[in-house]
Design a protein around this motif. Sequence first.
Motif, PDB file in Angstrom:
ATOM      1  N   ARG A 289       0.860  -1.179   0.000  1.00 55.92           N
ATOM      2  CA  ARG A 289       0.000   0.000   0.000  1.00 55.92           C
ATOM      3  C   ARG A 289       0.901   1.235   0.000  1.00 55.92           C
ATOM      4  O   ARG A 289       1.915   1.279   0.695  1.00 55.92           O
ATOM      5  N   PHE A 290       0.479   2.257  -0.778  1.00 53.16           N
ATOM      6  CA  PHE A 290       1.287   3.479  -0.856  1.00 53.16           C
ATOM      7  C   PHE A 290       0.404   4.638  -1.316  1.00 53.16           C
ATOM      8  O   PHE A 290      -0.713   4.435  -1.788  1.00 53.16           O
ATOM      9  N   ALA A 291       0.911   5.839  -1.172  1.00 55.75           N
ATOM     10  CA  ALA A 291       0.163   7.042  -1.545  1.00 55.75           C
ATOM     11  C   ALA A 291       0.062   7.172  -3.055  1.00 55.75           C
ATOM     12  O   ALA A 291       1.038   6.953  -3.778  1.00 55.75           O
ATOM     13  N   SER A 292      -1.109   7.547  -3.519  1.00 54.21           N
ATOM     14  CA  SER A 292      -1.346   7.779  -4.935  1.00 54.21           C
ATOM     15  C   SER A 292      -0.540   8.978  -5.411  1.00 54.21           C
ATOM     16  O   SER A 292      -0.391   9.960  -4.689  1.00 54.21           O
ATOM     17  N   ILE A 293      -0.039   8.906  -6.641  1.00 51.60           N
ATOM     18  CA  ILE A 293       0.706  10.043  -7.175  1.00 51.60           C
ATOM     19  C   ILE A 293      -0.182  10.968  -8.002  1.00 51.60           C
ATOM     20  O   ILE A 293       0.136  12.124  -8.190  1.00 51.60           O
ATOM     21  N   GLU A 294      -1.309  10.443  -8.511  1.00 50.41           N
ATOM     22  CA  GLU A 294      -2.263  11.232  -9.291  1.00 50.41           C
ATOM     23  C   GLU A 294      -3.669  10.777  -8.905  1.00 50.41           C
ATOM     24  O   GLU A 294      -4.311  10.047  -9.662  1.00 50.41           O
ATOM     25  N   PRO A 295      -4.165  11.162  -7.750  1.00 51.49           N
ATOM     26  CA  PRO A 295      -5.421  10.625  -7.216  1.00 51.49           C
ATOM     27  C   PRO A 295      -6.637  10.710  -8.129  1.00 51.49           C
ATOM     28  O   PRO A 295      -7.513   9.858  -8.059  1.00 51.49           O
ATOM     29  N   GLU A 296      -6.716  11.709  -9.006  1.00 59.73           N
ATOM     30  CA  GLU A 296      -7.891  11.859  -9.868  1.00 59.73           C
ATOM     31  C   GLU A 296      -7.823  10.981 -11.110  1.00 59.73           C
ATOM     32  O   GLU A 296      -8.814  10.813 -11.813  1.00 59.73           O
ATOM     33  N   ALA A 297      -6.649  10.436 -11.404  1.00 63.80           N
ATOM     34  CA  ALA A 297      -6.450   9.660 -12.633  1.00 63.80           C
ATOM     35  C   ALA A 297      -6.911   8.218 -12.464  1.00 63.80           C
ATOM     36  O   ALA A 297      -6.978   7.698 -11.351  1.00 63.80           O
ATOM     37  N   SER A 298      -7.210   7.566 -13.590  1.00 66.37           N
ATOM     38  CA  SER A 298      -7.529   6.139 -13.555  1.00 66.37           C
ATOM     39  C   SER A 298      -6.312   5.384 -13.038  1.00 66.37           C
ATOM     40  O   SER A 298      -5.180   5.883 -13.074  1.00 66.37           O
ATOM     41  N   VAL A 299      -6.541   4.171 -12.598  1.00 66.24           N
ATOM     42  CA  VAL A 299      -5.432   3.369 -12.085  1.00 66.24           C
ATOM     43  C   VAL A 299      -4.441   3.040 -13.207  1.00 66.24           C
ATOM     44  O   VAL A 299      -3.234   3.040 -12.989  1.00 66.24           O
ATOM     45  N   LEU A 300      -4.937   2.779 -14.420  1.00 67.87           N
ATOM     46  CA  LEU A 300      -4.020   2.520 -15.529  1.00 67.87           C
ATOM     47  C   LEU A 300      -3.166   3.752 -15.818  1.00 67.87           C
ATOM     48  O   LEU A 300      -1.958   3.637 -16.033  1.00 67.87           O
ATOM     49  N   ALA A 301      -3.770   4.937 -15.787  1.00 68.21           N
ATOM     50  CA  ALA A 301      -2.996   6.168 -15.987  1.00 68.21           C
ATOM     51  C   ALA A 301      -1.924   6.296 -14.905  1.00 68.21           C
ATOM     52  O   ALA A 301      -0.793   6.708 -15.183  1.00 68.21           O
ATOM     53  N   GLN A 302      -2.260   5.927 -13.677  1.00 63.42           N
ATOM     54  CA  GLN A 302      -1.274   5.996 -12.590  1.00 63.42           C
ATOM     55  C   GLN A 302      -0.176   4.943 -12.788  1.00 63.42           C
ATOM     56  O   GLN A 302       0.990   5.203 -12.508  1.00 63.42           O
ATOM     57  N   PHE A 303      -0.550   3.750 -13.281  1.00 64.69           N
ATOM     58  CA  PHE A 303       0.471   2.739 -13.566  1.00 64.69           C
ATOM     59  C   PHE A 303       1.436   3.258 -14.632  1.00 64.69           C
ATOM     60  O   PHE A 303       2.648   3.091 -14.515  1.00 64.69           O
ATOM     61  N   LEU A 304       0.899   3.892 -15.664  1.00 61.66           N
ATOM     62  CA  LEU A 304       1.753   4.454 -16.712  1.00 61.66           C
ATOM     63  C   LEU A 304       2.677   5.534 -16.147  1.00 61.66           C
ATOM     64  O   LEU A 304       3.855   5.611 -16.521  1.00 61.66           O
ATOM     65  N   ALA A 305       2.153   6.355 -15.233  1.00 60.70           N
ATOM     66  CA  ALA A 305       2.974   7.381 -14.596  1.00 60.70           C
ATOM     67  C   ALA A 305       4.077   6.747 -13.737  1.00 60.70           C
ATOM     68  O   ALA A 305       5.221   7.211 -13.733  1.00 60.70           O
ATOM     69  N   LEU A 306       3.729   5.679 -13.028  1.00 60.13           N
ATOM     70  CA  LEU A 306       4.734   4.962 -12.239  1.00 60.13           C
ATOM     71  C   LEU A 306       5.808   4.381 -13.154  1.00 60.13           C
ATOM     72  O   LEU A 306       7.003   4.471 -12.876  1.00 60.13           O
ATOM     73  N   SER A 307       5.368   3.769 -14.240  1.00 58.81           N
ATOM     74  CA  SER A 307       6.290   3.169 -15.194  1.00 58.81           C
ATOM     75  C   SER A 307       7.251   4.206 -15.767  1.00 58.81           C
ATOM     76  O   SER A 307       8.438   3.942 -15.944  1.00 58.81           O
ATOM     77  N   ALA A 308       6.732   5.390 -16.047  1.00 55.99           N
ATOM     78  CA  ALA A 308       7.568   6.462 -16.603  1.00 55.99           C
ATOM     79  C   ALA A 308       8.661   6.885 -15.627  1.00 55.99           C
ATOM     80  O   ALA A 308       9.667   7.463 -16.032  1.00 55.99           O
ATOM     81  N   ARG A 309       8.460   6.595 -14.356  1.00 59.53           N
ATOM     82  CA  ARG A 309       9.435   6.964 -13.326  1.00 59.53           C
ATOM     83  C   ARG A 309      10.384   5.814 -12.978  1.00 59.53           C
ATOM     84  O   ARG A 309      11.090   5.883 -11.979  1.00 59.53           O
ATOM     85  N   THR A 310      10.396   4.772 -13.801  1.00 56.69           N
ATOM     86  CA  THR A 310      11.301   3.654 -13.554  1.00 56.69           C
ATOM     87  C   THR A 310      12.737   4.160 -13.563  1.00 56.69           C
ATOM     88  O   THR A 310      13.177   4.775 -14.533  1.00 56.69           O
ATOM     89  N   PRO A 311      13.469   3.896 -12.491  1.00 62.45           N
ATOM     90  CA  PRO A 311      14.860   4.368 -12.459  1.00 62.45           C
ATOM     91  C   PRO A 311      15.732   3.594 -13.451  1.00 62.45           C
ATOM     92  O   PRO A 311      15.458   2.436 -13.782  1.00 62.45           O
TER      93      PRO A 311
END
Length: 169
Positions: free
Chosen positions: A29-51
């Motif tokens: 469990r963790f804090a949302s980075i884009e609370p208003e976005a769909s979960v898929l949009a948030q997954f894409l945002a997480l993916s874009a931040r892959t180190p």
Amino acid sequence: MSMVALCPLPAGSRILRAEPGADFSDSYRFASIEPEASVLAQFLALSARTPAWMDFLMALRNQAVRWVGLKNLGAMAVGDPHKLASSYLPGDRVGIFTLQFADFNEVILEDRDKHLHVQVSLFRLGQDELQISTVVHIHNRLGRVYMSVVGPVHGLIVPMMLRRLGHVH
């Protein structure tokens, strides 16, 4: 630093259907980075931040497993960063995974290979919280050997990457 908590698979999620008979599962469990976005949009945002170091580890993995006939998964980050979440359909590739299911509150991605079946869920717990879960079904001895290495590393890397989200913009 972002709070990341190890917890059971989320009640009400579709990933629970995959848990019976699983050889490995975990959930954070963790804090949302884009609370208003769909979960898929948030997954894409997480993916874009892959180190970069994570993509380096994936490249090492891809080189090592080709000797035993496993597929090259490519990089963690999604190929087209400009593709809208709403344009993805089940069966589409999303980084190293294939989209299995998506609605506003949950996305399930998977990878199937001869050694194992991996499913990953990103699930909305509330307005400001998400939960990422992994369920693995091992198919053979190669899968057991693979998970004996990947399982412990997964338990270190996932929380580290999620904590890092609070520091990357």
